[in-house]
Scaffold this motif. Structure first.
Motif, PDB file in Angstrom:
ATOM      1  N   GLN A 304      32.437  34.326  12.657  1.00  0.00           N
ATOM      2  CA  GLN A 304      32.738  33.917  14.033  1.00  0.00           C
ATOM      3  C   GLN A 304      32.142  32.548  14.366  1.00  0.00           C
ATOM      4  OE1 GLN A 304      31.303  37.685  15.784  1.00  0.00           O
ATOM      5  NE2 GLN A 304      33.408  38.024  16.428  1.00  0.00           N
ATOM      6  N   PHE A 305      31.031  32.202  13.689  1.00  0.00           N
ATOM      7  CA  PHE A 305      30.371  30.906  13.918  1.00  0.00           C
ATOM      8  C   PHE A 305      30.134  30.204  12.591  1.00  0.00           C
ATOM      9  CE2 PHE A 305      28.730  33.840  17.131  1.00  0.00           C
ATOM     10  CZ  PHE A 305      29.190  33.209  18.268  1.00  0.00           C
ATOM     11  N   SER A 306      30.031  28.881  12.648  1.00  0.00           N
ATOM     12  CA  SER A 306      29.592  28.133  11.469  1.00  0.00           C
ATOM     13  C   SER A 306      28.074  28.283  11.337  1.00  0.00           C
ATOM     14  CB  SER A 306      29.929  26.651  11.649  1.00  0.00           C
ATOM     15  OG  SER A 306      29.095  26.119  12.686  1.00  0.00           O
ATOM     16  N   LYS A 307      27.530  27.757  10.253  1.00  0.00           N
ATOM     17  CA  LYS A 307      26.075  27.593  10.150  1.00  0.00           C
ATOM     18  C   LYS A 307      25.677  26.473  11.126  1.00  0.00           C
ATOM     19  CE  LYS A 307      25.527  30.532   6.798  1.00  0.00           C
ATOM     20  NZ  LYS A 307      26.717  31.297   7.258  1.00  0.00           N
ATOM     21  N   PRO A 308      24.391  26.429  11.512  1.00  0.00           N
ATOM     22  CA  PRO A 308      23.991  25.386  12.475  1.00  0.00           C
ATOM     23  C   PRO A 308      24.124  23.972  11.931  1.00  0.00           C
ATOM     24  CG  PRO A 308      22.275  27.059  12.199  1.00  0.00           C
ATOM     25  CD  PRO A 308      23.299  27.321  11.149  1.00  0.00           C
ATOM     26  N   ARG A 309      24.462  23.061  12.836  1.00  0.00           N
ATOM     27  CA  ARG A 309      24.394  21.614  12.582  1.00  0.00           C
ATOM     28  C   ARG A 309      23.316  21.058  13.508  1.00  0.00           C
ATOM     29  NH1 ARG A 309      28.001  24.012   9.408  1.00  0.00           N
ATOM     30  NH2 ARG A 309      29.568  22.634   8.527  1.00  0.00           N
ATOM     31  N   TYR A 310      22.823  19.834  13.225  1.00  0.00           N
ATOM     32  CA  TYR A 310      21.790  19.200  14.059  1.00  0.00           C
ATOM     33  C   TYR A 310      22.220  17.772  14.370  1.00  0.00           C
ATOM     34  CZ  TYR A 310      19.297  23.256  12.484  1.00  0.00           C
ATOM     35  OH  TYR A 310      18.966  24.564  12.230  1.00  0.00           O
ATOM     36  N   ALA A 311      21.966  17.350  15.623  1.00  0.00           N
ATOM     37  CA  ALA A 311      22.343  15.984  16.009  1.00  0.00           C
ATOM     38  C   ALA A 311      21.354  15.007  15.387  1.00  0.00           C
ATOM     39  CB  ALA A 311      22.311  15.856  17.528  1.00  0.00           C
ATOM     40  N   ARG A 312      21.890  14.017  14.655  1.00  0.00           N
ATOM     41  CA  ARG A 312      21.010  13.045  13.990  1.00  0.00           C
ATOM     42  C   ARG A 312      20.484  12.007  14.987  1.00  0.00           C
ATOM     43  NH1 ARG A 312      21.949  11.146   8.251  1.00  0.00           N
ATOM     44  NH2 ARG A 312      24.169  11.169   8.649  1.00  0.00           N
ATOM     45  N   GLU A 313      21.188  11.896  16.116  1.00  0.00           N
ATOM     46  CA  GLU A 313      20.801  10.879  17.115  1.00  0.00           C
ATOM     47  C   GLU A 313      21.138  11.408  18.509  1.00  0.00           C
ATOM     48  OE1 GLU A 313      25.005   8.487  16.631  1.00  0.00           O
ATOM     49  OE2 GLU A 313      23.560   8.600  15.005  1.00  0.00           O
ATOM     50  N   ASP A 314      20.566  10.803  19.560  1.00  0.00           N
ATOM     51  CA  ASP A 314      21.000  11.126  20.923  1.00  0.00           C
ATOM     52  C   ASP A 314      22.464  10.713  21.023  1.00  0.00           C
ATOM     53  OD1 ASP A 314      18.454  11.848  21.481  1.00  0.00           O
ATOM     54  OD2 ASP A 314      17.952  10.081  22.682  1.00  0.00           O
ATOM     55  N   THR A 315      23.271  11.574  21.599  1.00  0.00           N
ATOM     56  CA  THR A 315      24.699  11.261  21.629  1.00  0.00           C
ATOM     57  C   THR A 315      25.363  12.007  22.780  1.00  0.00           C
ATOM     58  OG1 THR A 315      26.716  11.224  20.283  1.00  0.00           O
ATOM     59  CG2 THR A 315      25.342  13.147  20.028  1.00  0.00           C
ATOM     60  N   GLU A 316      26.633  11.653  23.027  1.00  0.00           N
ATOM     61  CA  GLU A 316      27.404  12.430  23.988  1.00  0.00           C
ATOM     62  C   GLU A 316      28.536  13.091  23.226  1.00  0.00           C
ATOM     63  OE1 GLU A 316      28.420  10.658  27.916  1.00  0.00           O
ATOM     64  OE2 GLU A 316      30.364  11.606  27.489  1.00  0.00           O
ATOM     65  N   PHE A 317      28.751  14.384  23.475  1.00  0.00           N
ATOM     66  CA  PHE A 317      29.755  15.130  22.721  1.00  0.00           C
ATOM     67  C   PHE A 317      30.584  15.942  23.701  1.00  0.00           C
ATOM     68  CE2 PHE A 317      30.729  18.685  19.591  1.00  0.00           C
ATOM     69  CZ  PHE A 317      31.644  17.948  18.883  1.00  0.00           C
ATOM     70  N   PHE A 318      31.850  15.598  23.837  1.00  0.00           N
ATOM     71  CA  PHE A 318      32.748  16.248  24.795  1.00  0.00           C
ATOM     72  C   PHE A 318      32.087  16.354  26.175  1.00  0.00           C
ATOM     73  CE2 PHE A 318      34.826  17.061  20.885  1.00  0.00           C
ATOM     74  CZ  PHE A 318      36.161  17.218  21.193  1.00  0.00           C
ATOM     75  N   GLY A 319      31.508  15.226  26.605  1.00  0.00           N
ATOM     76  CA  GLY A 319      30.957  15.148  27.958  1.00  0.00           C
ATOM     77  C   GLY A 319      29.536  15.677  28.085  1.00  0.00           C
ATOM     78  N   GLN A 320      28.961  16.243  27.033  1.00  0.00           N
ATOM     79  CA  GLN A 320      27.599  16.781  27.130  1.00  0.00           C
ATOM     80  C   GLN A 320      26.608  15.820  26.468  1.00  0.00           C
ATOM     81  OE1 GLN A 320      26.863  19.135  28.959  1.00  0.00           O
ATOM     82  NE2 GLN A 320      28.286  20.838  28.839  1.00  0.00           N
ATOM     83  N   PRO A 321      25.480  15.577  27.135  1.00  0.00           N
ATOM     84  CA  PRO A 321      24.455  14.740  26.481  1.00  0.00           C
ATOM     85  C   PRO A 321      23.677  15.596  25.476  1.00  0.00           C
ATOM     86  CG  PRO A 321      23.755  15.421  28.681  1.00  0.00           C
ATOM     87  CD  PRO A 321      25.075  16.077  28.449  1.00  0.00           C
ATOM     88  N   ILE A 322      23.717  15.211  24.209  1.00  0.00           N
ATOM     89  CA  ILE A 322      23.037  15.988  23.158  1.00  0.00           C
ATOM     90  C   ILE A 322      21.850  15.152  22.668  1.00  0.00           C
ATOM     91  CG2 ILE A 322      23.343  17.223  20.959  1.00  0.00           C
ATOM     92  CD1 ILE A 322      25.527  18.141  22.772  1.00  0.00           C
ATOM     93  N   ARG A 323      20.687  15.770  22.582  1.00  0.00           N
ATOM     94  CA  ARG A 323      19.514  15.005  22.123  1.00  0.00           C
ATOM     95  C   ARG A 323      19.315  15.158  20.621  1.00  0.00           C
ATOM     96  NH1 ARG A 323      17.147  17.229  26.493  1.00  0.00           N
ATOM     97  NH2 ARG A 323      15.664  18.415  25.225  1.00  0.00           N
TER      98      ARG A 323
END
Ligand code: HEM
Length: 418
Positions: A304-323
């Protein structure tokens, strides 16, 4: 209970992703997840807070953007997840070197080696051997049924032994060792509380790792002509793999090579029981087997889910601020039920064309065994329903239970008779 929040509000929505009701019919909850946004904030029982991609587009972008999103938490500065890897018992540390947890260039090196060895024989050429292994497993199922006239568990006596025998043969592991894998794998699934699951995992995994290491020593002296021997050869020829990487690779193939397909086969049989008209169409024309297998992969979405991924940098993804360092998961089941890509996604349609599901993930980590799993599922269904055309459930439908394991849609068992 999995809790969803938005970036600014701590708790906005709640989803129960472990309940029997969700596993039985995930579509209404998946629709609510997508309605909450393409990328939402969730809290998982053991993993803690994470972002979840819920639409087809967001899932694909998360899994394919290897610059922004990586597998290795340490490379993304996530010290907490990095510490967990360091705390693993020594015998399990090599697991952290498996290719599903690695990024380029290491991932490319590991995947390249196994891709070569895996594709040495095409899956199509393997078909007659796969059919023979399915028939052998069915012989044992029939033997078991003769001793248990009230019904026999299809999961334990067919859906597990068939893919297990396939992957053991591909790896070149001795047939007499298969019952051991079944015992170790059962440890992962029988516990229901967190401590039991953890203990079952650690003890089952440690035994498997020890076995694989010993098997490498045996096959270095006496190769058995499978993937293990090919990997040892690759290691000796080019020194491109460490011993830990070899062990992790074989473990990944052994575990991913049967623990997934067995649930896909069992859930497929149940789904077809639930759709008798489509089952009748399929059994009347087995040329539909491949498209039926594809649709069952989409509809069931075992992973149902992938394995986790991690953001390498602060970014915006589909309107969400990801740290930087934050964890993200792709909800493959929600993408496979996205109505902007699939008409009537909550309906099974064994004729569905095109069927660009993401049941096997996407991007560089897309499932190595995708073709094998598809062909195995199609063969399992054809051989099973051809040999036992009157196959049916041996218990009332309401007695069928799902494992309450997070992230997978897997049955506890499937009692059948004919
Ligand atoms: C129905 C059966 C199967 C399903 C639903 C399935 C699903 C998946 C998914 C979703 C991924 C990607 C995970 C992610 O990106 O986080 C994956 C990766 C993988 N799968 Fe499968 N799988 C199945 C069968 C198999 C089989 C039979 C094998 C072995 C031969 C296998 C070996 C692998 C490996 C080695 C990876 C990691 C690939 C990489 O990191 O490059 N899988 N699988």
């Amino acid at each position: 209970m999995t809790t969803a929040t938005t970036a600014t509000e701590p708790v906005a929505l709640q989803f129960d992703l472990l309940s029997q009701a969700f596993k039985e019919n995930p579509f209404p909850t998946l629709a609510r997840l997508r309605a909450a946004g393409p990328v939402i904030r969730v809290r998982f029982p053991l993993l803690g807070k994470a972002w979840m991609a819920t639409t087809y587009d967001a899932v694909n972008e998360l899994l394919r953007d290897h610059q922004r999103f990586v597998q290795n938490p340490i490379a993304a500065g996530n010290r907490w997840m990095g510490r967990i890897v360091r705390w693993l018992p020594g015998s399990l540390k090599p697991l952290a070197t498996n290719m599903l947890l690695r990024d380029p260039p290491d991932h490319r090196r590991l995947r390249g080696l196994v891709d070569q060895a895996f594709q040495r024989q095409s899956i199509e050429a393997l078909r007659p051997r796969l059919e023979a292994l399915a028939d052998q497993a069915l012989d044992r199922l029939a033997g078991q049924a003769a001793r248990a006239p009230g019904g026999v568990d299809l999961l334990a006596h067919f859906a597990r032994p068939f893919p297990l025998s396939v992957i053991c043969e591909l790896l070149g592991l001795p047939p007499e060792d298969r019952p051991k894998f079944t015992r170790w794998a059962a440890r992962f699934t029988t516990s229901t509380n967190a401590a039991g699951i953890l203990w079952g995992l650690v003890s089952g995994l440690s035994r498997m790792m020890r076995y694989i290491r010993e098997e490498f020593r045996r096959q270095t002296r006496h190769p058995r002509g499978g993937l293990v021997a090919a990997l040892i050869e690759a290691e000796e020829a080019g020194d491109r793999l460490t011993e830990d990487e070899l062990v992790a690779m074989v473990f990944l193939l052994l575990a991913a090579g049967h623990e997934t397909t067995l649930h896909q086969i069992t859930c497929s049989v149940l789904t077809l029981f639930d759709h008798p008209r489509q089952l009748a169409e399929l059994t009347a024309d087995w040329r539909l087997a491949d498209s039926a297998a594809q649709e069952l992969l989409r509809y069931i979405s075992f992973a149902q889910f992938s394995k986790p991924r991690y953001a390498r940098e602060d970014t915006e993804f589909f309107g969400q601020p990801i740290r930087r360092g934050q964890m993200l998961l792709a909800c493959l089941a929600a993408a496979n039920a996205d109505p902007s890509v699939f008409d009537n996604p909550d309906r099974l349609d064994i004729h569905r064309q095109p069927n660009r599901h993401v049941a096997f993930g996407a991007g560089i980590h897309v499932c190595l065994g995708a073709k094998l799993a598809r062909v195995e599922t199609a063969i399992a269904l054809e051989r099973l329903f051809t040999r036992f055309p009157r196959l049916e459930l041996a218990v009332p439908r309401s007695h069928i239970r799902y494992l309450s394991r997070p992230g997978t849609r897997a049955l506890v068992g499937l009692p059948v008779r004919w």
